[in-house]
Design an enzyme around this catalytic site. Structure first.
Site, PDB file in Angstrom:
ATOM      1  CB  THR A   1      -9.114   6.054  14.209  1.00 18.64           C
ATOM      2  OG1 THR A   1      -8.227   6.495  13.179  1.00 18.64           O
ATOM      3  CG2 THR A   1      -9.987   4.970  13.627  1.00 18.64           C
TER       4      THR A   1
ATOM      5  CB  VAL B   1      -5.420   6.040   1.831  1.00 17.75           C
ATOM      6  CG1 VAL B   1      -6.369   4.999   2.424  1.00 17.75           C
ATOM      7  CG2 VAL B   1      -6.162   6.899   0.802  1.00 17.75           C
TER       8      VAL B   1
ATOM      9  CG  ASP C   1      -4.711   1.859  10.056  1.00 17.14           C
ATOM     10  OD1 ASP C   1      -4.688   3.110  10.039  1.00 17.14           O
ATOM     11  OD2 ASP C   1      -5.040   1.212  11.060  1.00 17.14           O
TER      12      ASP C   1
ATOM     13  CB  THR D   1      -7.086   3.637  16.640  1.00 19.65           C
ATOM     14  OG1 THR D   1      -6.579   4.970  16.800  1.00 19.65           O
ATOM     15  CG2 THR D   1      -7.073   2.964  18.012  1.00 19.65           C
ATOM     16  N   GLY D   2      -4.141   4.120  15.365  1.00 20.94           N
ATOM     17  CA  GLY D   2      -2.725   4.362  15.651  1.00 20.94           C
ATOM     18  C   GLY D   2      -1.961   4.712  14.393  1.00 20.94           C
TER      19      GLY D   2
HETATM   20  N1  ASP Z   1      -4.878   4.863  12.016  1.00 24.96           N
HETATM   21  C1  ASP Z   1      -5.291   6.182  11.587  1.00 24.96           C
HETATM   22  C2  ASP Z   1      -4.606   6.508  10.293  1.00 24.96           C
HETATM   23  O1  ASP Z   1      -3.423   6.298  10.201  1.00 24.96           O
HETATM   24  C3  ASP Z   1      -5.011   7.245  12.586  1.00 24.96           C
HETATM   25  C4  ASP Z   1      -5.247   6.872  14.016  1.00 24.96           C
HETATM   26  O2  ASP Z   1      -5.968   5.949  14.309  1.00 24.96           O
HETATM   27  O3  ASP Z   1      -4.701   7.521  14.914  1.00 24.96           O
HETATM   28  O4  ASP Z   1      -5.225   7.026   9.408  1.00 24.96           O
END
Ligand code: ASP
Length: 318
Positions: free
Chosen positions: A184, A213, A215, A235-236
């Protein structure tokens, strides 16, 4: 939890960015790595130019995120990860700490810069979150030219999708893949007028169900800003960050428990990790203190401040 040691000086303005809490794949070429680092530098420089002449934190975070969306090498805009059907499906949000205004968009397939559309939603003032074809229609009304789905697709993401689909047939081999199948981009800033802002943009996770969708576009989960307190971009593992309302939780700990930003941010990341969700966030408080904790193997990140401090971290794949 890993964190950035230089987190505490008080600054007139500051900008922090992330390019995702996701380990970079070992197959990434040196050229790709250099491009990622170059993108981070460009994003920081773009935001710095705005903040250093008294521009707003809102314009700075939007501009920095736009650079990362256009890079083709991060999980946002062109080059984002692909859903199960092979489409990039993009989410983004922006929040102005001044007046807690916010705009967000989700499940876009034809908008080159979702962060710009999120800003339009916010400035339009009527709604906070627009999704799918309604959001695409709004983009056209705002004068944005729709892109073909193929504009967003890169060789690397096609290969990752193929591997992810294969891996679901052999679940034992999925853990390494899961590490780099997301990412992200995001930015948080404090401007010289004391205002905070946050922006986040993403393609979500590889091989996701269409319509999923995460976060990032959800205010309070992946993105949050409140003047006088802090601004956060996460992110995550999105499903965990939604359930733990990660971004507003960091601010709540600063607001109600009087915690320093560093403790508030680390606590939230630790709690999400204990529940099984990996990831990280960038947070900035009203004094310009930056915290960038993460529980994943790495987090692409950087910051620039009015005292001239400048740093970019892109760990090479092991
Ligand atoms: N948080 C993002 C999502 O779940 C993905 C990411 O940041 O790795 O859409």
């Amino acid at each position: 939890v890993s964190t950035t040691p230089s987190a505490s000086a008080v600054q007139r303005w500051a900008l922090a960015i992330h390019g995702g809490a996701s380990a970079l794949p070992k197959t990434l070429s040196d050229q790709d790595l250099q491009q990622i680092e170059g993108t981070l530098r460009d994003a920081l420089e773009t935001g710095r130019r705005i903040l250093s002449v008294g521009g707003s934190s809102l314009d700075a975070v939007q501009a920095s995120v736009r650079v990362m969306e256009n890079s083709g090498v991060l999980n946002a805009g062109r080059g984002a990860v692909l859903n199960h059907e092979g489409f990039a499906e993009l989410d983004a949000a922006i929040m102005d700490g001044k007046g807690r205004r916010a705009g967000a968009v989700a499940a876009l397939r034809h908008v080159a810069n979702p962060i710009d559309l999120a800003r339009c939603v916010m400035d339009h003032g009527q709604h906070v979150l627009l999704v799918g074809s309604g959001a695409e229609q709004f983009a056209i009304e705002q004068g944005m030219v729709p892109k073909l789905a193929s504009y967003f697709v890169t060789e690397r993401r096609l290969k990752e999708l193929k591997e992810a689909v294969e891996a679901t047939k052999h679940p034992i081999a999925t853990s390494d893949l899961a590490e780099h199948s997301k990412g992200t981009v995001g930015a948080v800033a404090l401007d010289a007028h004391g205002h905070l802002a946050a922006a986040t943009s993403t393609g979500g996770v590889t091989n996701k169900h269409w319509g999923r969708v995460g976060d990032s576009p959800l205010i309070g989960s992946g993105t949050y800003a409140e003047d006088g307190l802090c601004a956060v971009s996460a992110t995550g593992a999105g499903e965990y960050f939604i359930r733990y309302t990660a971004a507003s939780e960091v601010c709540a700990r600063v607001k109600y428990a009087g915690k320093p930003i560093e403790s508030a941010a680390c606590e939230v990341i630790n709690e999400i990790q204990a529940a099984g969700g990996e990831g990280g966030l960038i947070a900035i408080d009203s004094a310009g203190c930056v915290s960038m904790p993460y529980s994943s193997r790495s987090m692409i990140r950087g910051q620039v401040r009015s005292d001239g401090h400048w740093e970019v971290f892109v760990e090479s794949p092991e």
